[in-house]
Design an enzyme around this catalytic site. Structure first.
Site, PDB file in Angstrom:
ATOM      1  N   THR A   1       0.804  -1.226   0.000  1.00  0.00           N
ATOM      2  CA  THR A   1       0.000   0.000   0.000  1.00  0.00           C
ATOM      3  C   THR A   1       0.831   1.267   0.000  1.00  0.00           C
ATOM      4  O   THR A   1       0.503   2.243  -0.681  1.00  0.00           O
ATOM      5  CB  THR A   1      -0.909   0.001   1.252  1.00  0.00           C
ATOM      6  OG1 THR A   1      -1.707  -1.175   1.220  1.00  0.00           O
ATOM      7  CG2 THR A   1      -1.811   1.207   1.296  1.00  0.00           C
TER       8      THR A   1
ATOM      9  N   THR B   1       4.384  -8.267  15.545  1.00  0.00           N
ATOM     10  CA  THR B   1       3.208  -8.913  14.963  1.00  0.00           C
ATOM     11  C   THR B   1       2.263  -7.836  14.443  1.00  0.00           C
ATOM     12  O   THR B   1       2.102  -6.799  15.091  1.00  0.00           O
ATOM     13  CB  THR B   1       2.462  -9.704  16.069  1.00  0.00           C
ATOM     14  OG1 THR B   1       3.340 -10.704  16.562  1.00  0.00           O
ATOM     15  CG2 THR B   1       1.198 -10.352  15.577  1.00  0.00           C
TER      16      THR B   1
ATOM     17  N   THR C   1       2.719 -20.121  22.010  1.00  0.00           N
ATOM     18  CA  THR C   1       1.378 -19.816  22.512  1.00  0.00           C
ATOM     19  C   THR C   1       0.559 -18.999  21.505  1.00  0.00           C
ATOM     20  O   THR C   1       1.103 -18.178  20.776  1.00  0.00           O
ATOM     21  CB  THR C   1       1.426 -19.067  23.864  1.00  0.00           C
ATOM     22  OG1 THR C   1       0.088 -18.687  24.212  1.00  0.00           O
ATOM     23  CG2 THR C   1       2.273 -17.814  23.820  1.00  0.00           C
ATOM     24  N   GLN C   2      -0.748 -19.256  21.514  1.00  0.00           N
ATOM     25  CA  GLN C   2      -1.660 -18.450  20.697  1.00  0.00           C
ATOM     26  C   GLN C   2      -1.856 -17.057  21.286  1.00  0.00           C
ATOM     27  O   GLN C   2      -2.378 -16.166  20.630  1.00  0.00           O
ATOM     28  CB  GLN C   2      -3.039 -19.115  20.614  1.00  0.00           C
ATOM     29  CG  GLN C   2      -3.050 -20.421  19.885  1.00  0.00           C
ATOM     30  CD  GLN C   2      -4.411 -21.109  19.941  1.00  0.00           C
ATOM     31  OE1 GLN C   2      -5.420 -20.504  20.304  1.00  0.00           O
ATOM     32  NE2 GLN C   2      -4.441 -22.373  19.565  1.00  0.00           N
TER      33      GLN C   2
HETATM   34  N1  ASP Z   1      -2.182  -6.124   1.268  1.00  0.00           N
HETATM   35  C1  ASP Z   1      -1.197  -5.098   1.442  1.00  0.00           C
HETATM   36  C2  ASP Z   1       0.172  -5.765   1.548  1.00  0.00           C
HETATM   37  O1  ASP Z   1       0.492  -6.289   2.567  1.00  0.00           O
HETATM   38  C3  ASP Z   1      -1.509  -4.287   2.642  1.00  0.00           C
HETATM   39  C4  ASP Z   1      -0.467  -3.247   2.954  1.00  0.00           C
HETATM   40  O2  ASP Z   1       0.320  -2.865   2.140  1.00  0.00           O
HETATM   41  O3  ASP Z   1      -0.436  -2.761   4.074  1.00  0.00           O
HETATM   42  O4  ASP Z   1       0.910  -5.747   0.602  1.00  0.00           O
END
Ligand code: ASP
Length: 344
Positions: free
Chosen positions: A17, A169, A279-280
């Site tokens: 993005t 994460t 762990t989850q």
């Molecule tokens: N789907 C996009 C990607 O990971 C989302 C982003 O760019 O934040 O390439």
């Protein structure tokens, strides 16, 4: 003392993005032309660094990221390592934490910053978070003290936080504040000032960069849930070619005590499968043996992943398997922190 204008940064654009802008005619999102970056961001000149750009071809949505692309990325950094003081990787946010984790294992003796960033809104949109993320990532990649990089690590910068890459994460698909490092302090917090957490940041070791290029993708993830069936578990554990599996367990590393489950795991381990317990939970650590529901797993040879993220666990396994080590050596390396990925 290196003068500010001598500091050089290489920006590697992989896709995602952040690198998009709206075509003024059609309104559709199209990739940003970094050849014209100074036209769009004249402010970049005021930073006073030498900034070069490299765009991968084709650009990818990070959902298509894979070990082959990680290798290209690591090799690009290796090729340019001596010429630049720091690297900024523009990357889709979806799998950024996997890429940061993978790079951290691939780039041994890293003495320069590799800062990954991206955005939730494209750079070319009015309310974009990409602009701030991009500019701060460049500042961090260029930051030096006593002629050495302040953050010689693979890290992620997103929405005011600098995080260790292999502790991070993506936890939010909506907010600008999309990433967190639940089990490790931020490397820096960015507001009016950039406040580095120097106690937690690695110090450079001044050894020669060593790039580990063999990642073995024969790993899997098996997430526990109440009611998981024996046939599903057995199917996963016997996937052709599988060498290691990350078992995502409940709480502090617990799973069902049903005999079929432990039998299935034991049979797989006896045949040479490495089973790593993660762990989850977002935060906290596996503590095998704390409850009866993890004791049995410890006894049959399941390895504790302590407080590693799933992203770090998967990529660490790919890296260790790719090194061609014996199972015993791999299990030992899983128990210790090799790039700051776990708290022991
Ligand atoms: N789907 C996009 C990607 O990971 C989302 C982003 O760019 O934040 O390439």
């Amino acid at each position: 003392m290196i003068q500010r204008e001598e500091i050089s940064i290489l920006v590697l654009y992989t896709g995602g993005t952040i690198g998009m802008m709206q075509d003024p005619k059609t309104g559709a999102l199209v990739p940003f032309d970094f050849g014209n970056i100074y036209t769009h961001f004249p402010v970049l000149r005021t930073l006073g660094y030498k900034i070069d750009f490299f765009s991968f071809d084709p650009l990818i949505d990070s959902s298509n990221m894979d070990p082959a692309f990680w290798l290209r990325l690591a090799e690009k950094i290796e090729e340019n390592y001596e010429q630049y003081d720091g690297f900024v990787v523009l990357h889709g946010s979806d799998t950024m934490a996997y890429t940061a984790s993978a790079l951290s294992f691939m780039l041994e003796n890293l003495n320069k910053p590799v800062v990954l960033t991206g955005s939730q809104l494209p750079m070319g949109m009015v309310r974009t978070d990409g602009r701030e993320n991009f500019l701060a990532a460049i500042e961090i990649a260029a930051a030096r003290e006593d002629d050495v990089a302040i953050v010689p690590e693979v890290c992620i910068f997103f929405q005011s936080q600098l995080l260790r890459g292999n502790r991070t994460t993506k936890f939010n698909a909506e907010d600008f504040d999309a990433f967190a490092s639940f089990n490790f302090q931020n490397l820096a917090d960015v507001g009016v000032h950039i406040k580095y957490n120097k106690e937690k940041i690695f110090k450079p070791n001044f050894r020669k960069l060593k790039v580990h290029k063999n990642l073995d993708g024969n790993v899997g993830i098996l997430k526990m849930f109440p009611g998981i069936s024996e046939s599903f578990v057995r199917h996963c554990l016997s996937a052709p070619g599988l060498k290691a599996i990350v078992l995502e367990t409940f709480g502090s590393g617990n799973a069902t005590t049903a005999p079929w489950f432990l039998n299935a795991l034991k049979e797989a381990i006896d045949k040479g499968l490495i089973v790593l317990n993660i762990t989850q939970c977002e935060s906290g650590s596996v503590e095998m043996g704390r409850y009866e529901t993890s004791l049995g797993m410890g006894q049959i040879g399941v390895v504790s992943g302590h407080d590693m993220t799933t992203e770090a666990a998967v990529t660490k396994l790919m890296y260790l398997l790719g090194e061609g080590l014996s199972d015993e050596r791999i299990k030992q390396a899983l128990q210790k922190s090799i790039r700051g990925e776990m708290s022991i």
